[in-house]
Design an enzyme around this catalytic site. Structure first.
Site, PDB file in Angstrom:
ATOM      1  NE  ARG A   1       9.619  -5.675   3.396  1.00  0.00           N
ATOM      2  CZ  ARG A   1       8.340  -5.369   3.571  1.00  0.00           C
ATOM      3  NH1 ARG A   1       7.602  -5.015   2.551  1.00  0.00           N
ATOM      4  NH2 ARG A   1       7.804  -5.443   4.777  1.00  0.00           N
TER       5      ARG A   1
ATOM      6  NE  ARG B   1      -4.776   0.944  11.744  1.00  0.00           N
ATOM      7  CZ  ARG B   1      -3.808   0.349  11.066  1.00  0.00           C
ATOM      8  NH1 ARG B   1      -3.999  -0.883  10.623  1.00  0.00           N
ATOM      9  NH2 ARG B   1      -2.668   0.953  10.816  1.00  0.00           N
TER      10      ARG B   1
ATOM     11  NE  ARG C   1       2.862  -5.923  11.058  1.00  0.00           N
ATOM     12  CZ  ARG C   1       3.714  -5.543  10.105  1.00  0.00           C
ATOM     13  NH1 ARG C   1       4.814  -6.254   9.867  1.00  0.00           N
ATOM     14  NH2 ARG C   1       3.467  -4.484   9.392  1.00  0.00           N
TER      15      ARG C   1
ATOM     16  CE  LYS D   1      -2.189  -1.078   3.821  1.00  0.00           C
ATOM     17  NZ  LYS D   1      -1.514  -2.357   4.086  1.00  0.00           N
TER      18      LYS D   1
ATOM     19  NE  ARG E   1       9.094  -2.956   9.126  1.00  0.00           N
ATOM     20  CZ  ARG E   1       7.851  -2.520   8.907  1.00  0.00           C
ATOM     21  NH1 ARG E   1       7.593  -1.763   7.850  1.00  0.00           N
ATOM     22  NH2 ARG E   1       6.873  -2.837   9.717  1.00  0.00           N
TER      23      ARG E   1
END
Length: 216
Positions: free
Chosen positions: A127, A88, A172, A14, A161
């Site tokens: 990643r 949300r 998540r 996004k 991360r």
């Protein structure tokens, strides 16, 4: 000009697409986190309230977030707004709809970036980025030409991360499906929902989003 919502789980891309829309269409991305930081930095009355709430470890209320969004809407944007991270919940969706109506605006499209969970986990957990120039890499699909060295700037400061691990991502994803996925049915019923393949090539995703926006 269009006001849109980008819907999708963490890692769906996004943010990447929002930045592109800012550059190509003059839209403004409204990220809840960024708006909270900006309000605190500016020292506005609302910002001081936010700072106090966060200092106490409490959650910022929907009312405050709507107030921040309203202030941004008053500033205007040539190409319209991209809502990222809000709404949300169904309650927040109702509040956003009421705000836009009150201001004589409307929501033009809700774009769901659909993903396959297993593929998403593989994409996100592989990643890593360059801590110096921000270039993004992947263990499988885009490794560095020289192990441990950024292709762009030559830095060896490559980072992952802390939350880009399988266990955290699955947590998540579960949170997203519990709280946010009901919005898919909500906006479908309003005739605003379109879906794109969030795991396609970045350019293909961009083209699909452009086709949706060109119809609004």
């Amino acid at each position: 000009m269009a006001n849109i919502i980008l819907l999708g789980p963490p890692g769906a891309g996004k943010g990447t697409q929002a930045k592109r829309l800012e550059q190509t269409r003059g839209m403004v991305q409204l990220s809840t986190g960024d708006m909270l930081k900006e309000a605190i930095a500016k020292g506005t009355e609302l910002g001081k309230r936010v700072e106090g709430i966060m200092a106490r470890g409490e959650l910022v209320t929907d009312e405050i977030v709507i107030g921040l969004i309203e202030a941004k809407l008053h500033e205007g944007a040539r190409g319209g707004f991209i809502f990222d991270g809000f709404p949300r919940t169904l309650r927040q969706a109702d509040a956003l709809g009421e705000l836009l109506q009150r201001m004589g605006q409307k929501l033009d499209a809700v774009i769901e970036m659909q993903v396959d969970d297993a593929a998403l986990v593989a994409r996100v957990t592989g990643r890593f980025t360059c801590g110096n120039c921000g270039a993004v890499y992947h263990d499988v699909t885009r490794p560095t030409k020289v192990a441990g060295t950024c292709d762009v700037c030559g830095s060896t400061n490559l980072k992952r991360r802390a939350d880009d691990n399988e266990e955290t991502l699955k947590t998540r994803l579960m949170e997203y499906y519990k709280k946010t996925s009901p919005l898919i049915g909500y906006y479908y019923a309003k005739g605003l929902l379109s879906a794109v393949d969030g795991l396609a090539d970045v350019g293909q995703v961009a083209d699909a989003i452009d086709r949706v926006l060109d119809k609004t």
